[in-house]
Enzyme design. Structure first.
Site, PDB file in Angstrom:
ATOM      1  N   HIS A 193      -8.987   7.381   2.499  1.00 34.86           N
ATOM      2  CA  HIS A 193      -8.425   8.723   2.608  1.00 34.86           C
ATOM      3  C   HIS A 193      -9.484   9.737   2.212  1.00 34.86           C
ATOM      4  O   HIS A 193     -10.276   9.503   1.319  1.00 34.86           O
ATOM      5  CB  HIS A 193      -7.168   8.884   1.741  1.00 34.86           C
ATOM      6  CG  HIS A 193      -7.350   8.538   0.296  1.00 34.86           C
ATOM      7  ND1 HIS A 193      -7.467   7.243  -0.158  1.00 34.86           N
ATOM      8  CD2 HIS A 193      -7.429   9.330  -0.798  1.00 34.86           C
ATOM      9  CE1 HIS A 193      -7.607   7.246  -1.479  1.00 34.86           C
ATOM     10  NE2 HIS A 193      -7.600   8.503  -1.893  1.00 34.86           N
ATOM     11  N   CYS A 243       0.835  -1.204   0.000  1.00 31.01           N
ATOM     12  CA  CYS A 243       0.000   0.000   0.000  1.00 31.01           C
ATOM     13  C   CYS A 243       0.873   1.258   0.000  1.00 31.01           C
ATOM     14  O   CYS A 243       1.705   1.453   0.899  1.00 31.01           O
ATOM     15  CB  CYS A 243      -0.911  -0.001   1.230  1.00 31.01           C
ATOM     16  SG  CYS A 243      -1.840   1.532   1.446  1.00 31.01           S
ATOM     17  N   HIS A 276      -6.608   2.479   0.502  1.00 32.50           N
ATOM     18  CA  HIS A 276      -6.401   2.789   1.914  1.00 32.50           C
ATOM     19  C   HIS A 276      -7.262   4.029   2.108  1.00 32.50           C
ATOM     20  O   HIS A 276      -7.022   5.047   1.445  1.00 32.50           O
ATOM     21  CB  HIS A 276      -4.926   3.086   2.165  1.00 32.50           C
ATOM     22  CG  HIS A 276      -4.569   3.364   3.593  1.00 32.50           C
ATOM     23  ND1 HIS A 276      -3.514   2.744   4.212  1.00 32.50           N
ATOM     24  CD2 HIS A 276      -5.101   4.195   4.514  1.00 32.50           C
ATOM     25  CE1 HIS A 276      -3.391   3.178   5.454  1.00 32.50           C
ATOM     26  NE2 HIS A 276      -4.365   4.080   5.662  1.00 32.50           N
TER      27      HIS A 276
END
Length: 113
Positions: free
Chosen positions: A99, A5, A97
């Site tokens: 955000h 990631c 991820h």
């Protein structure tokens, strides 16, 4: 943390990021392809894929992301901002991820089409 990631690597300091603000649970750094005068990503240190998963699994971190977004906006764009979460590739999510995009600075137009 996830080994593959990009945001986990930025959080760990393995990939450079233009950090704006950090707390124990959340980091904020400038987007590398800004869409507005202020374009900062607010990211939890915990790796979860999207905002719905964050709400289920790390709701306190999600709340802190909103607080950090406000702090960034207060410092950089007079406290007025948009906080945008893209969920899924067809919605524009390219890093999986969670955000939030803090978008601000100047008059922002709205074109939902």
């Amino acid at each position: 943390m996830s080994d593959d990631c990009l945001f986990c690597k930025i959080i760990a300091g393995d990939v450079p990021g233009d950090m704006v603000l950090e707390t124990d649970r959340v980091v904020a750094f400038r987007d590398i392809a800004p869409k507005a005068p202020v374009h900062v990503l607010v990211v939890p240190r915990t790796h979860v894929a999207n905002v719905a998963q964050a709400a289920r699994e790390v709701p306190d971190e999600l709340a802190e992301m909103a607080q950090v977004a406000q702090r960034v906006a207060d410092a950089e764009c007079g406290g007025q901002f948009r906080l945008i979460f893209n969920t899924g590739s067809r919605a524009g999510q390219s890093v999986f991820h969670v955000h939030g995009h803090v978008i601000g600075g100047g008059e922002l137009e709205w074109n939902p089409a």
